[in-house]
Design a protein around this motif. Sequence first.
Motif, PDB file in Angstrom:
ATOM      1  N   LEU A  24     -12.855  15.574  -1.895  1.00  0.00           N
ATOM      2  CA  LEU A  24     -12.552  14.960  -0.611  1.00  0.00           C
ATOM      3  C   LEU A  24     -13.698  15.189   0.347  1.00  0.00           C
ATOM      4  O   LEU A  24     -14.311  16.256   0.354  1.00  0.00           O
ATOM      5  CB  LEU A  24     -11.272  15.543  -0.024  1.00  0.00           C
ATOM      6  N   SER A  53      -3.826   8.833  -4.817  1.00  0.00           N
ATOM      7  CA  SER A  53      -3.955   8.424  -6.217  1.00  0.00           C
ATOM      8  C   SER A  53      -2.847   9.087  -7.019  1.00  0.00           C
ATOM      9  O   SER A  53      -2.275  10.101  -6.619  1.00  0.00           O
ATOM     10  CB  SER A  53      -5.321   8.817  -6.767  1.00  0.00           C
ATOM     11  N   ARG A  63      -6.777   6.933   0.135  1.00  0.00           N
ATOM     12  CA  ARG A  63      -6.778   6.318  -1.195  1.00  0.00           C
ATOM     13  C   ARG A  63      -6.946   7.389  -2.274  1.00  0.00           C
ATOM     14  O   ARG A  63      -6.263   7.373  -3.305  1.00  0.00           O
ATOM     15  CB  ARG A  63      -7.905   5.289  -1.288  1.00  0.00           C
ATOM     16  N   MET A  64      -7.854   8.335  -2.015  1.00  0.00           N
ATOM     17  CA  MET A  64      -8.059   9.406  -2.994  1.00  0.00           C
ATOM     18  C   MET A  64      -6.867  10.363  -3.022  1.00  0.00           C
ATOM     19  O   MET A  64      -6.428  10.781  -4.097  1.00  0.00           O
ATOM     20  CB  MET A  64      -9.348  10.157  -2.668  1.00  0.00           C
ATOM     21  N   ARG A  65      -6.347  10.667  -1.847  1.00  0.00           N
ATOM     22  CA  ARG A  65      -5.221  11.610  -1.785  1.00  0.00           C
ATOM     23  C   ARG A  65      -3.948  11.010  -2.364  1.00  0.00           C
ATOM     24  O   ARG A  65      -3.079  11.741  -2.839  1.00  0.00           O
ATOM     25  CB  ARG A  65      -4.971  12.040  -0.339  1.00  0.00           C
ATOM     26  N   SER A  83       0.819  -1.220   0.000  1.00  0.00           N
ATOM     27  CA  SER A  83       0.000   0.000   0.000  1.00  0.00           C
ATOM     28  C   SER A  83       0.844   1.257   0.000  1.00  0.00           C
ATOM     29  O   SER A  83       0.335   2.354  -0.280  1.00  0.00           O
ATOM     30  CB  SER A  83      -0.924  -0.008   1.224  1.00  0.00           C
ATOM     31  N   HIS A 121     -11.606   3.066   8.517  1.00  0.00           N
ATOM     32  CA  HIS A 121     -12.093   2.779   7.159  1.00  0.00           C
ATOM     33  C   HIS A 121     -12.275   4.091   6.378  1.00  0.00           C
ATOM     34  O   HIS A 121     -11.885   4.198   5.207  1.00  0.00           O
ATOM     35  CB  HIS A 121     -13.418   2.007   7.226  1.00  0.00           C
ATOM     36  N   ALA A 122     -12.856   5.097   7.036  1.00  0.00           N
ATOM     37  CA  ALA A 122     -13.051   6.403   6.377  1.00  0.00           C
ATOM     38  C   ALA A 122     -11.713   7.066   6.076  1.00  0.00           C
ATOM     39  O   ALA A 122     -11.523   7.688   5.022  1.00  0.00           O
ATOM     40  CB  ALA A 122     -13.905   7.301   7.256  1.00  0.00           C
ATOM     41  N   ARG A 144      -8.845   5.544   5.505  1.00  0.00           N
ATOM     42  CA  ARG A 144      -8.190   4.876   4.384  1.00  0.00           C
ATOM     43  C   ARG A 144      -8.811   5.301   3.046  1.00  0.00           C
ATOM     44  O   ARG A 144      -8.112   5.412   2.036  1.00  0.00           O
ATOM     45  CB  ARG A 144      -8.277   3.356   4.560  1.00  0.00           C
ATOM     46  N   GLU A 145     -10.092   5.574   3.054  1.00  0.00           N
ATOM     47  CA  GLU A 145     -10.737   6.018   1.825  1.00  0.00           C
ATOM     48  C   GLU A 145     -10.226   7.405   1.421  1.00  0.00           C
ATOM     49  O   GLU A 145      -9.970   7.667   0.236  1.00  0.00           O
ATOM     50  CB  GLU A 145     -12.255   6.045   2.023  1.00  0.00           C
ATOM     51  N   VAL A 146     -10.071   8.290   2.421  1.00  0.00           N
ATOM     52  CA  VAL A 146      -9.520   9.622   2.139  1.00  0.00           C
ATOM     53  C   VAL A 146      -8.085   9.506   1.625  1.00  0.00           C
ATOM     54  O   VAL A 146      -7.703  10.161   0.641  1.00  0.00           O
ATOM     55  CB  VAL A 146      -9.560  10.505   3.410  1.00  0.00           C
ATOM     56  N   GLY A 161     -15.256  12.471   8.613  1.00  0.00           N
ATOM     57  CA  GLY A 161     -15.148  11.020   8.541  1.00  0.00           C
ATOM     58  C   GLY A 161     -16.143  10.376   9.464  1.00  0.00           C
ATOM     59  O   GLY A 161     -16.977  11.027  10.073  1.00  0.00           O
TER      60      GLY A 161
END
Length: 575
Positions: free
Chosen positions: A568, A240, A236-238, A114, A229-230, A232-234, A572
């Motif tokens: 974004l 990219s 993931r977008m940041r 990751s 979880h929230a 990790r989603e943030v 969260g």
Amino acid sequence: MLVSSRVQDLLGRERALLGDVLGLLVGQGAPPDVVEGARVAVRALDEAFLLVVVGEFNAGKSSFVNALLGASVLPEGVTPTTDRIYVLVNGEVPGQMEATRDPFVSRLTYPLPSLEGVALVDTPGTNAIVRQHQALTEGFLPRADLVLFLTSADRPFTESERQFLSLAARWGRSVIMVVNKADLLETPEQKAQVREFVEAGARGVLGLTPPVLLISARAEQRGGDVGFHALREVLRMRLSEVERTRLKLLSPLGTVSELLAGEEARGVASRQTLAEDLGVLRELEARQLAHQESTLGELDGQLNRVNRLLSEFEVRADRFIDEKLRFGNLRGLLNGRELEEAFRREAVAELPDAIDRQFGTMIDRFVEVNLGFWEDVQVFLARRQPESAVARTRFSYDRAALLEGIAGSAQQHLQATTQTELARQLSRDAEDAMKGAVGGLAGGLGIGAGLGALIGASALDFTGGILAGLTLGSLGLFVLPNKRLQAHRQLREKVAALREALERIVRSEYGREQERADTRLRDAVRPFTQFTAQEQTRLNEAERKLTALQAELDGLRTEVGALSAPPLPSGGATG
């Protein structure tokens, strides 16, 4: 980093901008740490994306990093356990430690797919007992591309955290706020209250509302946490490829913005100092003019006293002529030697000694005023010496040396030239000038004695003419009144000529000595005058370059910011 023609163009222009900023800072003599900051910004473009975790020592950073990575990579504890900066990168060997150029920075590998293309940086806690820890963290902050700012739910967003976040704002860093230990908050209302408090505090510092995520590292390590979880989603977008590229390009631009702001502030301070220095020069010129006017005023007063002595001599000589050049003194008129002696005794009298004393007073007073002026210059400049706290830049060093040089010149003049020596020099110059004016005065005479001899000899010229024209015949008796009138007229002419010659000589000597003093001051001030002119040119050129670089920076920021980035969330999960 995403590779495209547009990104390559932006990257090339950014490198050129960073190079120009570095050149400007070096050329302007910026402090070494500022120059190093520019070099770090240049190197940052070639480094991996840096995701930096910061927070106070008791916010649970190490636990958070381990929970985020899903492995026990870093030691955990209730005391400050991290005394260095750990840069975690994806690697095949778990826990392999590699040294770096910085003795306080260690590179740590761990099989973490990751983190591909990303370096996760764990920093020492801020606000710890060990102050070096905070210095390490603050020093690494300008290298961050994205900051995970960790605070604790039991003490959210403290004053020290607010101050530290302001550093991130200064460097223009993108921030995600993470509130750890959210499991301590028992109700949704408490969680909402903490989130709003952190959001408001961060917004007040950053000027925008960053994402605020409430998480529990302990809950994540025990089986899972909705807040993580929230988060990790943030991330993931940041993280990219497009967004990472955008942040990677923006980070050095934030550094450049801070460096240019600092250079602008130093320029403003330097211009203020330069304005004060120009004021010093104007004040010196004003003091010099005031000194000249004061000296001329003194000179006029002293010459008036000399003129008074000559006028008193003129009165005595008139009386002598009226008493001696009359019919009742025909026998005395026939004895030229006695007539001359009587003239010296009754008319000239103590004039030479009086002139000598007056001239000595004139010299003493002039020297006193002149030396007083140099003492004033020395004191004036001593009050304007830079304080020890002045920033140690080339500008401050150079101006300090030059100011000291002017004051030192004044001190050297005072030490090397005593009042006696100045008086002797001035008296000798005046006596030489007097000899040149009248000729034939014997060497070794004082200026007063020489002038007195000249007055006596010149005034006696008319007695010789009178004696030569007198006889015992009726012709002599007839011309005697005319001779007396002629004697008065000659006396006026001789005394006027003497008064004019004396004033001309004295003023000339005063002018020569004044020019010597002015030359000394001009020679002492000239390097500082040249320095201020050069600094004015340098600062004007620096201001022009700063304006151009700032415009280029603003343009690049706009273009980089326009790179596609996913939206974004503003908050969260409650955890």
